[in-house]
Write a protein that holds these residues in place. Structure first.
Motif, PDB file in Angstrom:
ATOM      1  N   ASP A 260       0.851  -1.189   0.000  1.00 47.08           N
ATOM      2  CA  ASP A 260       0.000   0.000   0.000  1.00 47.08           C
ATOM      3  C   ASP A 260       0.890   1.243   0.000  1.00 47.08           C
ATOM      4  N   PRO A 261       0.770   2.120  -1.013  1.00 47.08           N
ATOM      5  CA  PRO A 261       1.689   3.262  -1.133  1.00 47.08           C
ATOM      6  C   PRO A 261       1.316   4.472  -0.285  1.00 47.08           C
ATOM      7  N   VAL A 262       0.402   4.341   0.654  1.00 46.21           N
ATOM      8  CA  VAL A 262      -0.080   5.483   1.431  1.00 46.21           C
ATOM      9  C   VAL A 262       1.077   6.206   2.117  1.00 46.21           C
ATOM     10  N   THR A 263       1.011   7.524   2.119  1.00 50.54           N
ATOM     11  CA  THR A 263       2.026   8.352   2.771  1.00 50.54           C
ATOM     12  C   THR A 263       1.347   9.289   3.769  1.00 50.54           C
ATOM     13  N   PHE A 264       2.142   9.892   4.640  1.00 51.08           N
ATOM     14  CA  PHE A 264       1.583  10.806   5.639  1.00 51.08           C
ATOM     15  C   PHE A 264       0.982  12.048   4.996  1.00 51.08           C
TER      16      PHE A 264
END
Length: 437
Positions: free
Chosen positions: A211-215
């Motif tokens: 999952d490439p989710v970032t802050f």
């Protein structure tokens, strides 16, 4: 140096490998060495050459498609083989750094890297043309450079391709420092892992699509996330760090927070092992798989909870604190849960006929207490929910009047999953789709 002399040097070096001997069997390298052997025969077989080159062409083009590489395909495949190889040099470098590499080991690594540099400069298509006068379709230039062609290469591994352009005396230190920062073997190839059981044995398997989710994508809950970030940074620096429980309502971004840590800090040696409920009997095996590595590991228990009759929670409790076997210093436990105490409680627990019912209840509740840090993600009120909606709308550049967007966001929450960051993201995705039609 003539082409045949170069081919002889390649084959001679391959036979003398000690550290990187496994590389000659890797796809792509295996075919190149096979072509070199055939070209040095008195009567090379065109059928064998075509067959080997066909395999090589397919391997390199598949690599280009999967990795978004459009040039230097042969050098990139060779670079990956070096990056992922597990041997005495790479493992010592990963765990202890270049200063721990002895002189004799450094010398052997240098000799083999010199050979690998020679191999990286071998023009297979040109060699076939010169020796047997056959024109082969070149693998370079088959994939044009354009942004949407693929996912792109991992940054650190992309930089490693310059290994072959360095002076010989610099190569060993440069590669050793790469292993120290990025690991080797499966831990150099992937950043996230799951436990896979085959028969009676189990092993870690790399997760290809993380999952490439970032802050930057996570709006709100800044204070809560900062607690988790600070603890993770301390862990990466080798300072005392706690096991963390992220507790709260569904859709508040607990899991996304942990996954964003991996994407933020994987370049600093952070790795993640996803531990599912069914993996509990293998928890000690999982820990043993990472214990002696030079990287840092988060053991991630997502949506953690146990039914009343389950006893697997005791395995985790003993690992967290109180058992004979402790977590190694390069591993911490991060868990998310919708339940504060993790183990289901029932009314009959308060009215039990068991002689020491209080002790039983305390044992169930003690699992959550073993986490040094508990961070609570509460369901946002309307104001915070709308702040998240507004932040996401600005991030994606939605050209919608705020009063209209606000009204639609409130309706969306009423009709769907309530007010949460997840619901806000789903609403914004829906609006993006509507505006794009």
């Amino acid at each position: 140096m003539s082409t045949k002399d170069l081919l002889k040097e390649v084959l001679d070096g391959a036979s003398k490998l000690i550290l990187y001997r496994g590389i000659v069997h890797r796809p792509g390298i295996r075919e190149v060495i096979g072509i070199a052997k055939e070209l040095l025969k008195e009567n090379p077989s065109l059928g064998v050459i075509y067959s080997l080159y066909g395999d090589l062409y397919s391997i390199l083009l598949n690599y280009a498609i999967e990795n978004g590489a459009f040039q230097d395909l042969w050098r990139r495949v060779l670079t990956d083989a070096v990056a992922y190889d597990e041997n005495a040099f790479s493992l010592i470098s990963e765990r202890y750094g270049f200063e721990a590499v002895g002189d004799s080991l450094a010398w052997e690594a240098l000799q083999e890297l010199k050979w690998l540099k020679t191999l990286s400069r071998l023009d297979v298509v040109g060699a076939v043309k010169e020796v047997v006068d056959v024109d082969l379709a070149h693998f370079e230039g088959c994939l044009k450079s354009y942004e949407s062609s693929a996912r792109g290469l991992k940054g650190a591994r992309e930089d490693l391709i310059y290994l072959w352009d360095r002076e010989d005396v610099q190569m060993v230190r440069y590669l050793s420092e790469y292993y120290r920062s990025n690991g080797c073997g499966i831990f150099g190839q992937y950043t996230a892992f799951r436990w896979v059981v085959e028969g009676c044995e189990g092993h870690l398997e790399g997760i290809r699509n993380v999952d490439p989710v970032t802050f930057d994508e996570l709006i709100g809950y800044r204070d809560e996330r900062q607690v988790v970030i600070d603890n993770t940074q301390a862990f990466l620096k080798g300072l005392p760090a706690s096991n963390v429980l992220l507790y709260g309502d569904r859709g508040t971004g607990k899991s996304s927070t942990v996954k964003a840590l991996l994407n933020e800090y994987s370049g600093q040696g952070l790795r993640m092992v996803e531990v599912r409920r069914g993996d509990m009997p293998f928890l000690h095996d999982i820990i043993d798989s990472v214990r002696n590595r030079g990287l840092k590991f988060i053991l991630f228990f997502d949506d953690l909870s146990f039914d009343e009759m389950e006893t697997n929670y005791k395995e985790l409790k003993s690992i967290l604190e109180g058992g004979v076997e402790a977590l190694p210093p390069n591993a911490v436990v991060y868990a998310t849960s919708n339940r504060r105490h993790l183990v289901k409680e029932y009314l009959q627990d308060n009215d039990s006929e068991e002689l020491h019912s209080r002790d039983t209840k305390e044992e169930k509740l003690s699992l959550a207490d073993r986490f040094g840090i508990t961070v609570t993600f509460s369901t946002p009120d309307q104001r915070k929910y709308l702040d998240i909606v507004k932040g996401l709308a600005e991030r994606f550049g939605l050209d919608v009047d705020w009063n209209v967007l606000r009204e639609q966001a409130i309706k969306w929450a009423m009709w769907h999953n309530g007010m949460s960051p997840r619901s806000a993201r789903q609403f914004i995705d829906h609006m993006r789709y509507k505006l794009a039609r």
